[in-house]
Design a protein around this motif. Structure first.
Motif, mmCIF file in Angstrom:
data_model
loop_
_atom_site.group_PDB
_atom_site.id
_atom_site.type_symbol
_atom_site.label_atom_id
_atom_site.label_comp_id
_atom_site.label_asym_id
_atom_site.label_seq_id
_atom_site.Cartn_x
_atom_site.Cartn_y
_atom_site.Cartn_z
ATOM 1 N N HIS A 2 0.846 -1.188 0.000
ATOM 2 C CA HIS A 2 0.000 0.000 0.000
ATOM 3 C C HIS A 2 0.883 1.240 0.000
ATOM 4 C CE1 HIS A 2 -4.045 -1.795 1.179
ATOM 5 N NE2 HIS A 2 -3.214 -2.827 1.185
ATOM 6 N N ILE A 4 1.270 5.083 0.895
ATOM 7 C CA ILE A 4 0.690 6.064 1.812
ATOM 8 C C ILE A 4 1.461 7.374 1.709
ATOM 9 C CG2 ILE A 4 0.350 6.662 4.233
ATOM 10 C CD1 ILE A 4 -0.484 3.914 4.819
ATOM 11 N N PHE A 24 3.124 2.525 10.653
ATOM 12 C CA PHE A 24 3.189 1.963 9.297
ATOM 13 C C PHE A 24 4.549 1.306 9.050
ATOM 14 C CE2 PHE A 24 0.069 5.537 8.281
ATOM 15 C CZ PHE A 24 -1.030 4.697 8.352
ATOM 16 N N TYR A 36 3.719 -1.429 3.639
ATOM 17 C CA TYR A 36 3.509 -0.057 3.192
ATOM 18 C C TYR A 36 4.765 0.553 2.582
ATOM 19 C CZ TYR A 36 -0.716 -0.321 6.059
ATOM 20 O OH TYR A 36 -1.922 -0.689 6.598
#
Length: 315
Positions: A2, A4, A24, A36
């Protein structure tokens, strides 16, 4: 993996950034291949100085793609700049999920992203958020709020709670629990922001005022006129009134009302008692008086606190 982006403005709060960023980062150690990829971004890139005076190196947000953008809190002045509002709108349009930490909700509200949505911010500024943006449904006692694809959190350290909730949504409960253990923080804090409010955390210097506050907490269901509190503090009414305001910044009547609201919040969130019964149990003479006190302190009625607690339990 992901992607971010953590968006900061000048005079951002350092812990609003560092808390979620640390969570994270730790998640990467519990997901094979990493969880992440993150970047700290700003309007123009380069060094952005926080409220502590520490510069943070950032990338310009233009042409960067993210799955989630977290708008970091701090001084709300920069959130009213047209360029910051335009950046928030642009990022929200091309991002699947948007979040804010603490006063970052003010930037989302300025951009119109919270209109008709449930949201929270630091308990001290929740009434201001509601006043400035009446279309926002402010839930002042929440640690974090999720309304579809927009997440908001309470003040400062609550950014870690928000990040843990996002990690849980992305990778499951066990990963979020492991990250919480690694950070040495609760996986999910119980209760709302009222447990951290000024009155609940107040520690007056005077032993006599502490006695009066302790007496108030122990006798909330009973009438608590100033004469009774002064007797508990072993002071005359006149001496007590002056000392109490000097030590707490509030009148005894306002302090007792705040204590009653906070006690009611806990019962609303943690049980199923009728609101009328709770009102009597914490010393309000009727539910309407309790409702007015809730609206004054939190911007919403007791029923909203109960609904929020049930929604949080369902997460």
């Amino acid at each position: 993996m992901h992607h971010i982006g953590l968006f900061i403005c000048p005079n951002h709060q350092t812990l609003d950034l560092a808390g979620p960023l640390g969570a994270f980062e730790k998640a990467n150690g519990f997901v094979e291949g990493g969880a992440y990829h993150f970047a700290v971004i700003s309007e123009f890139g380069g060094d952005v100085f926080g409220s502590s005076g520490v510069p943070i190196q950032t990338q310009p947000f233009h042409n960067l793609a993210f799955d989630t953008v977290v708008f970091v809190g701090g001084d709300i002045g920069p959130f009213q700049e047209p360029s910051a509002i335009a950046a928030a709108k642009d990022l929200a349009m091309r991002t699947a999920r948007v979040a804010s930490v603490c006063t970052g909700a003010f930037l989302l509200a300025e951009a119109g992203l919270l209109d008709g949505r449930r949201a929270t911010t630091h308990w001290r500024l929740a009434p201001e958020l509601q006043k400035r943006y009446p279309l926002v449904r402010v839930e002042a006692d929440r640690i974090f709020v999720s309304d579809k694809n927009i997440w908001t959190s309470a003040g400062i350290s609550a950014g870690i709670d928000l990040a843990l909730a996002l990690i849980e949504a992305d990778f499951g409960t066990e990963v979020a629990r492991e990250v919480a253990r690694e950070l040495v923080v609760p996986y999910r804090r119980s209760g709302g922001q009222s447990q951290f409010s000024a009155m609940s955390q107040m520690e007056p210097d005077s032993d006599r005022i502490r006695l009066a506050l302790a007496f108030s907490r122990d006798h909330l269901a009973e009438p608590l006129p100033i004469e009774r509190l002064a007797e508990a503090a072993r002071l005359s009414v006149r001496q007590f009134g002056r000392a109490f305001r000097r030590q707490t910044g509030e009148t005894p009547a306002k302090a007792v009302e705040r204590l009653r609201v906070e006690a009611a919040c806990i019962r609303l969130r943690n049980g199923s008692e009728p609101i009328e019964q709770i009102a009597r149990a914490v010393g309000f003479t009727d539910p309407e008086r309790m409702r007015r006190a809730f609206v004054k302190l939190y911007g919403h009625p007791p029923q909203a606190v109960r609904r929020a607690g049930r929604q949080e339990d369902a997460i």
